[in-house]
Design an enzyme around this catalytic site. Structure first.
Site, PDB file in Angstrom:
ATOM      1  N   ASP A  51     -11.591   1.179 -66.148  1.00 38.92           N
ATOM      2  CA  ASP A  51     -12.324   1.652 -64.968  1.00 38.92           C
ATOM      3  C   ASP A  51     -12.341   0.584 -63.885  1.00 38.92           C
ATOM      4  O   ASP A  51     -12.251  -0.601 -64.167  1.00 38.92           O
ATOM      5  CB  ASP A  51     -13.781   1.965 -65.346  1.00 38.92           C
ATOM      6  CG  ASP A  51     -13.875   3.250 -66.148  1.00 38.92           C
ATOM      7  OD1 ASP A  51     -12.883   4.006 -66.147  1.00 38.92           O
ATOM      8  OD2 ASP A  51     -14.926   3.475 -66.771  1.00 38.92           O
ATOM      9  N   GLU A  81      -9.879   2.342 -71.933  1.00 34.68           N
ATOM     10  CA  GLU A  81     -11.237   2.115 -72.374  1.00 34.68           C
ATOM     11  C   GLU A  81     -11.943   3.458 -72.517  1.00 34.68           C
ATOM     12  O   GLU A  81     -11.867   4.312 -71.631  1.00 34.68           O
ATOM     13  CB  GLU A  81     -11.895   1.199 -71.342  1.00 34.68           C
ATOM     14  CG  GLU A  81     -13.246   1.630 -70.884  1.00 34.68           C
ATOM     15  CD  GLU A  81     -13.658   0.991 -69.563  1.00 34.68           C
ATOM     16  OE1 GLU A  81     -12.823   0.793 -68.659  1.00 34.68           O
ATOM     17  OE2 GLU A  81     -14.841   0.715 -69.452  1.00 34.68           O
ATOM     18  N   ASP A 132     -17.838  -3.064 -65.614  1.00 34.37           N
ATOM     19  CA  ASP A 132     -17.594  -3.020 -67.064  1.00 34.37           C
ATOM     20  C   ASP A 132     -16.103  -2.959 -67.364  1.00 34.37           C
ATOM     21  O   ASP A 132     -15.606  -3.598 -68.288  1.00 34.37           O
ATOM     22  CB  ASP A 132     -18.282  -1.802 -67.687  1.00 34.37           C
ATOM     23  CG  ASP A 132     -19.778  -2.047 -67.828  1.00 34.37           C
ATOM     24  OD1 ASP A 132     -20.169  -3.239 -67.886  1.00 34.37           O
ATOM     25  OD2 ASP A 132     -20.539  -1.066 -67.865  1.00 34.37           O
ATOM     26  N   ASP A 183     -14.781  -0.412 -62.302  1.00 33.30           N
ATOM     27  CA  ASP A 183     -16.129  -0.969 -62.089  1.00 33.30           C
ATOM     28  C   ASP A 183     -16.273  -2.288 -62.850  1.00 33.30           C
ATOM     29  O   ASP A 183     -15.326  -2.787 -63.450  1.00 33.30           O
ATOM     30  CB  ASP A 183     -17.199   0.039 -62.532  1.00 33.30           C
ATOM     31  CG  ASP A 183     -17.064   0.371 -64.012  1.00 33.30           C
ATOM     32  OD1 ASP A 183     -16.171  -0.216 -64.681  1.00 33.30           O
ATOM     33  OD2 ASP A 183     -17.828   1.209 -64.501  1.00 33.30           O
TER      34      ASP A 183
END
Ligand code: 0RA
Length: 639
Positions: free
Chosen positions: A503, A430, A507, A505
């Site tokens: 990631d 990403e 998102d 996180d």
């Protein structure tokens, strides 16, 4: 354990020793996988199913209405039913009790002779003796003739005689066992896996109540569905918008029975499960193909009869009619032939004609009696057909484009040097900055990097034609090379490992879920082939002097901090892959020798479907929290 050595007729040329056939349970302990498929989690859970199958056999014969499964705190599992109880009298041929035969003779499980049951469940039908052979201990209790009988076994051998230990008015059987850790890599049962299977069993056997509980956690479920497979399709459609009340019909020919439940929803994905004697025939077979053929024919006939289709219009295809359908097919037959890679394809060819006859007949009657429902189904299939044509145009367009641009690989793909797909992997990353680190950090000999920018389309809410117009998805498909839909061809796949690296996180989790949804819905064959993985980047870097440790979870960080002591530690929390320098990314996440990958699988299609619907479907609000908490539930740990 006693082994019966049955001598085969030895011709002079043969070494008689070599063709001695080993019967009895030692064969099971020597080659467990031959009997239960594997010695991993699947095989382990199979032990429980084998005992449940015996109880379900009693239920199908009309003698059992209740089954209770308990995960005990000592790691054993207990399965009790209120069937007739395993016979306790002495068998004339073997000179031992029926219980002992069931527990020590292969294939003797619930079926001493074929005539006992008309139809019988169980994938391998190997019986409870296999469970006994693979348990460190097993206790069997029988409630019968007013008495409670009990016998103990150790690794397949009896360790006590069958004795009366009390009185009872009930009938039934209770089997409790602890799997042998010499046989299985892991002997912990997964409660959810058992619950999902038991729920399915309860849907398929409407007259049975199944209780399951976990002593360790106090969790308890009771499944009883008056509606049977009608309840099952309602369950499949629970978080979707159903378009009509479920359709149900059944029929039988000879000793074979079939029942079907159908309910369309507003999604684009077909969700059909076909069972034969309670076994999920994932690979399909004649019962399924007969059903699909008849459904296609009946909807076409109806659409023509009502002039929804003009004489000049081509027929609707099977896939048009299957769009958005949820259906359960359940057949029971005396001698099922299970074929295919995983022995989950029904090979009884006589079922095709039978299913066609039953479906054509019943469904056309139901359509005549319920024109509103028939119209919804016919019109929706017609829309699907036009969407199919539009999708074909879109695909033709992309194909033409790729012809023009010779190699036509996406510009942002950093390809690897190797060409053998089995040696190649592609990281789907990403964002551009992470993509940059990955490109520098990788081993370019066999690792390719494809950075995706921003969010990819939510494929749960779009048909294939729109999905194929999405730039990120096009780049991905072009890089993979295997095509999609009717053109899918795994032989053309350019990388046998497809690794999603996002990631750590929220998102990242969201993008990962979008990608997984796309793979799951449109490239399911890649998931089934075990090609799709999720990378596991670390969450923390803990530095003390020259030493650096990485932690992949909060708990691991705590542990390392404790180990190193609090003083002089620098703890860095990684928010994104981009924060890692290329060396670190290589070392922690990409290096084959050190990294951890999670392989995506789809063992339970019903539950995966529900999960993706929940994750990516209409209801927006609960989604964020849900993704954060459960996005990795769909995956199992590998490597
Ligand atoms: C052999 C014969 C009969 C029942 C069973 C086995 C049986 C096995 C299991 C295993 C778990 N629960 C079970 N319940 C029954 C037929 C009994 C009869 O004819 O009375």
């Amino acid at each position: 354990m006693d082994e019966e050595q049955v001598e085969s007729v030895a011709e002079e040329d043969y070494d008689a020793e070599k063709i001695t056939v080993l019967e009895g349970l030692s064969a099971v302990r020597k080659r467990p996988s031959m009997y239960i498929g594997s010695t991993g989690p699947t095989g382990l859970h199979h032990l429980v199913y084998e005992v449940i199958d015996n109880a379900i056999d009693e239920a199908m014969a009309g003698y059992c209405s209740w089954i209770k499964i308990i995960l005990k705190s000592d790691g054993s599992v207990s399965i009790e039913d209120n069937g007739r109880g395993i016979p306790i009298d002495i068998h004339s041929k073997y000179g031992v009790s029926g219980v002992e035969i069931a527990m020590t003779k292969l294939h003797a499980g619930g079926k001493f002779d074929k005539s006992t049951y008309k139809v019988s469940g169980g994938l391998h039908g190997v019986g409870v003796s296999v469970v006994n052979a693979l348990s460190i201990w097993l206790k069997v209790e029988v409630f019968r003739n007013g008495n409670i009988y009990r016998q103990w076994y150790k690794q397949g051998d009896k360790s006590s005689e069958l004795e009366i230990i009390g009185k009872t008015q009930n009938t039934g059987t209770r089997v409790r066992f602890l799997p042998d850790k010499e046989i299985f890599n892991i002997i912990e049962f997964d409660f959810k896996t058992l619950v999902d299977r038991v729920r399915e069993m309860a849907f398929l056997n409407r007259n049975v109540t199944i209780e399951i509980s976990n002593e360790l956690t106090g969790a308890e479920n009771i499944f009883h569905y008056e509606g049977g497979i009608v309840s099952f399709v309602e369950y499949l459609n629970k978080n979707k918008k159903a378009l009509h009340d479920p359709i149900y019909f059944r029929g039988e020919e000879g000793d074979t029975q079939a029942e079907m439940a159908i309910q369309y929803n507003d999604s684009f994905i077909p969700n059909i499960y076909a069972f034969a004697n309670n076994i999920n025939t994932r690979e399909g077979g004649y019962h399924l193909s007969g059903f699909k053929a008849a459904l296609t024919r009946t909807v076409n006939d109806y659409a023509r009869g009502k002039k929804f289709l003009k004489d000049s219009d081509p027929n609707l295809l099977g896939n048009d009619i299957l769009e958005g359908v949820a259906a359960i097919i359940s057949v029971r037959l005396p001698e099922p032939q299970f074929e295919g890679q995983t022995k989950t394809k029904l090979g009884n060819s006589e079922l095709k004609g039978m299913m066609e006859r039953i479906t054509n007949q019943s469904l056309s009657e139901i359509f005549e009696e319920n024109p509103a429902v028939a119209e919804i189904i016919a019109k929706r299939s017609i829309v699907a057909a036009s969407a199919r044509l539009a999708a074909k145009k879109a695909r033709d367009l992309t194909r033409r484009k790729s012809y023009l641009e010779s190699a036509a690989l996406p510009g942002k793909l950093a390809d690897c040097q190797e060409r053998d797909p089995y040696k190649c992997e592609i990281f789907i990353v990403e964002g551009d900055s992470a993509g940059g680190s990955a490109k520098q950090g990788r081993d370019r000999a066999f690792q390719a990097i494809l950075p995706l920018r921003g969010k990819i389309l939510n494929v749960e809410k779009a048909r294939l034609d729109r999905i194929l117009r999405n730039k990120e998805i096009l780049a991905l498909l072009t890089a993979l090379g295997c095509g999609v839909g009717e053109e899918f061809n795994i032989e053309k796949l350019r990388y046998r490992k497809i690794i999603i690296m996002t990631d750590a996180d929220i998102d990242g989790a969201h993008i990962r879920t979008l990608l997984l949804t796309f793979f799951y819905r449109y490239l399911g064959q890649l998931v089934d082939a075990g090609c799709v993985y999720v990378a596991q980047p670390p969450l923390f870097r803990i530095q003390k002097g020259r030493r650096a440790d990485y932690a992949y979870s909060e708990e691991e960080k705590e542990r390392i901090v404790e180990e190193l002591g609090d003083r002089g530690l620098t703890i860095q929390r990684y928010k994104g892959l981009g924060e890692m320098n290329p060396d670190q990314l290589w070392e922690t996440t990409m290096d084959v020798d050190k990294r951890m990958l999670i392989r995506i699988d789809d063992n339970d299609h019903v539950e995966s479907d529900k999960l993706f619907t929940k994750l990516m479907g209409e209801e927006v609000e609960p989604r964020r929290a849900f993704i954060q908490k459960h996005a990795l539930e769909v995956v199992n740990l590998d490597i």
